[in-house]
Design an enzyme around this catalytic site. Structure first.
Site, mmCIF file in Angstrom:
data_model
loop_
_atom_site.group_PDB
_atom_site.id
_atom_site.type_symbol
_atom_site.label_atom_id
_atom_site.label_comp_id
_atom_site.label_asym_id
_atom_site.label_seq_id
_atom_site.Cartn_x
_atom_site.Cartn_y
_atom_site.Cartn_z
ATOM 1 N N LYS A 80 0.861 -1.083 0.034
ATOM 2 C CA LYS A 80 0.026 0.130 -0.075
ATOM 3 C C LYS A 80 0.897 1.172 -0.077
ATOM 4 O O LYS A 80 1.984 1.404 0.780
ATOM 5 C CB LYS A 80 -0.927 -0.056 1.144
ATOM 6 C CG LYS A 80 -1.738 1.370 1.294
ATOM 7 C CD LYS A 80 -2.649 1.258 2.471
ATOM 8 C CE LYS A 80 -2.248 1.412 3.602
ATOM 9 N NZ LYS A 80 -3.184 1.748 4.760
ATOM 10 N N ARG A 124 -10.540 -1.076 6.523
ATOM 11 C CA ARG A 124 -9.808 -2.023 7.427
ATOM 12 C C ARG A 124 -9.451 -1.618 8.764
ATOM 13 O O ARG A 124 -9.420 -2.006 9.683
ATOM 14 C CB ARG A 124 -8.585 -2.725 6.441
ATOM 15 C CG ARG A 124 -7.408 -1.628 6.220
ATOM 16 C CD ARG A 124 -6.285 -1.313 7.552
ATOM 17 N NE ARG A 124 -5.177 -1.034 7.090
ATOM 18 C CZ ARG A 124 -4.534 -0.157 7.795
ATOM 19 N NH1 ARG A 124 -5.040 0.564 8.751
ATOM 20 N NH2 ARG A 124 -3.338 0.038 7.605
ATOM 21 N N LYS A 244 -0.089 10.869 28.061
ATOM 22 C CA LYS A 244 1.017 9.473 28.383
ATOM 23 C C LYS A 244 0.278 9.028 29.564
ATOM 24 O O LYS A 244 0.540 7.729 29.732
ATOM 25 C CB LYS A 244 2.304 10.216 28.763
ATOM 26 C CG LYS A 244 2.994 10.705 27.520
ATOM 27 C CD LYS A 244 4.458 11.389 27.791
ATOM 28 C CE LYS A 244 5.218 11.805 26.672
ATOM 29 N NZ LYS A 244 6.393 12.502 26.849
#
Ligand SMILES: NC(=O)c1ccc[n+]([C@@H]2O[C@H](COP(=O)([O-])OP(=O)(O)OC[C@H]3O[C@@H](n4cnc5c(N)ncnc54)[C@H](O)[C@@H]3O)[C@@H](O)[C@H]2O)c1
Length: 337
Positions: A80, A124, A244
């Site tokens: 891809k 996808r 985080k």
């Protein structure tokens, strides 16, 4: 020997005609790719990022080459080649991302097909969220929130609504309020049983989520751990949105592929470089959960983060399924090299 070599070309319209706007074919193909990934029956070199503006450029300005080979019964190789400019929608009236996929027969390594790739790529990615939600979200979840309301968000929502009939409430937020209200309108038309609310802040949308999807082009985190309700499953599609502390405090962090996730100065990579996260703290790769070697959700209250960088095996497996369908139905355009 000299008669030329035939390949099949599939346009976006061809792919739509083969069912390529619906989630089913991608959920099946990506599940297979993830299981092959967990068994090691694949080859997937780390993807190179082509950035012409160097480190000064926008995070979403790049072309990425994503090669892979998937094994199993329908073995296929391919690439891809996916381009992106963050300002394509505003400045060029084009979708942010564009892509081509080339499939190669692994026996001869000759190309067998070339196809439009942005629909496959987006669908996808939505299938990864669907598969993640099957294993990592609360059973019977009814409320989904999506931050960022562009092309990827729509495919995520359509796929979740196709696959989970209990979803009845959708909260949307976009920095561009018009994008959120436009998407809300589209979803109401297509799924009239779903209540869709465009929220005024990201915090309002995040706090209400049982399943949260990020689909922005943010380059800096803005979602702290405190905003996440107990039991939330986060599919962190746009990768840079979670602070985080979310990775450190979540009950489980799942990635698609550790090597792919721990690079490019993405949040997990930053945490690893700071000595605050490691492979040992990772709960699993998603394929391990599908194949049963690691557990998915174990309690109602767990906060679980899936951080899917996106894998070429998912694209190639999906493209291979569409190619097989096209070849047997005689669809597409035959070209000679
Ligand atoms: N992980 C994967 O496998 C994978 C695959 C495909 C795309 N993606 C990612 O999905 C993201 C969305 O792609 P797209 O094609 O829909 O882009 P897009 O440009 O069409 O839409 C992005 C939307 O996010 C909004 N936005 C930007 N920053 C925001 C913020 N901080 N808060 C709220 N809204 C914000 C924009 O206004 C825009 O409407 C990209 O980051 C892309 O890299 C990930």
């Amino acid at each position: 020997m000299n008669q030329g070599h035939e390949i099949l070309y599939l346009s976006k319209q061809d792919i739509i005609g083969l069912g390529g706007e619906q989630s089913a074919i991608y959920v099946e193909s990506v599940s297979r790719a993830l299981e092959l990934h967990s068994k090691g029956d694949y080859v997937q070199p780390l993807k190179p990022y082509l950035r012409t503006a160097g480190s000064d450029g926008h995070i979403a300005d790049r072309i990425i080459a994503m090669p892979a080979h998937v094994g199993g019964d329908v073995a296929m190789s391919g690439l891809k080649w996916v381009g992106s400019k963050h300002d394509n929608p505003a400045r060029r009236n084009k979708e942010r991302a564009s892509a081509l996929i080339i499939l190669n027969d692994p026996e001869s390594n000759y190309p067998v097909a070339i196809m439009e790739g942005s629909l496959i790529s987006g669908m996808r990615t939505a299938a990864v969220t669907v598969i993640g939600a099957r294993h990592l979200a609360r059973e019977g979840f009814g409320t989904v929130s999506v931050i960022g309301c562009g092309v990827i968000a729509k495919m995520q929502i359509v796929s979740l609504l196709e696959q989970f009939s209990a979803v009845h409430m959708l909260h949307l937020f976009d920095l561009n309020a018009a994008a959120a209200s436009h998407l809300a309108q589209e979803i109401r038309q297509q799924f009239p049983h779903v209540e869709v609310l465009a929220e005024e802040t990201a915090e309002q949308a995040v706090r209400k989520a049982e399943v949260l999807v990020t689909a922005t082009v943010a380059s800096e985190p803005y979602i702290p751990f405190e905003w996440l309700a107990k039991g939330t499953f986060v599919s962190n599609i746009s990768i840079m949105d979670l602070h985080k502390d979310v990775f450190i405090r979540a009950d489980k962090v799942v990635v698609d592929d550790w090597e792919q996730s721990n690079r490019e100065k993405k949040i997990i990579n930053q945490l690893v470089l700071e000595g605050k996260f490691s492979r040992e703290q990772l709960h699993a790769e998603l394929g391990q959960i599908l194949s049963g070697s690691r557990p998915g959700r174990e309690t109602e209250d767990e906060i679980i983060v899936l951080n899917p960088m996106g894998m070429a095996v998912e694209d190639i497996a999906s493209a291979a399924s569409l190619y097989a369908k096209a070849a047997s139905a005689g669809k597409g355009t035959r070209l000679w090299l």
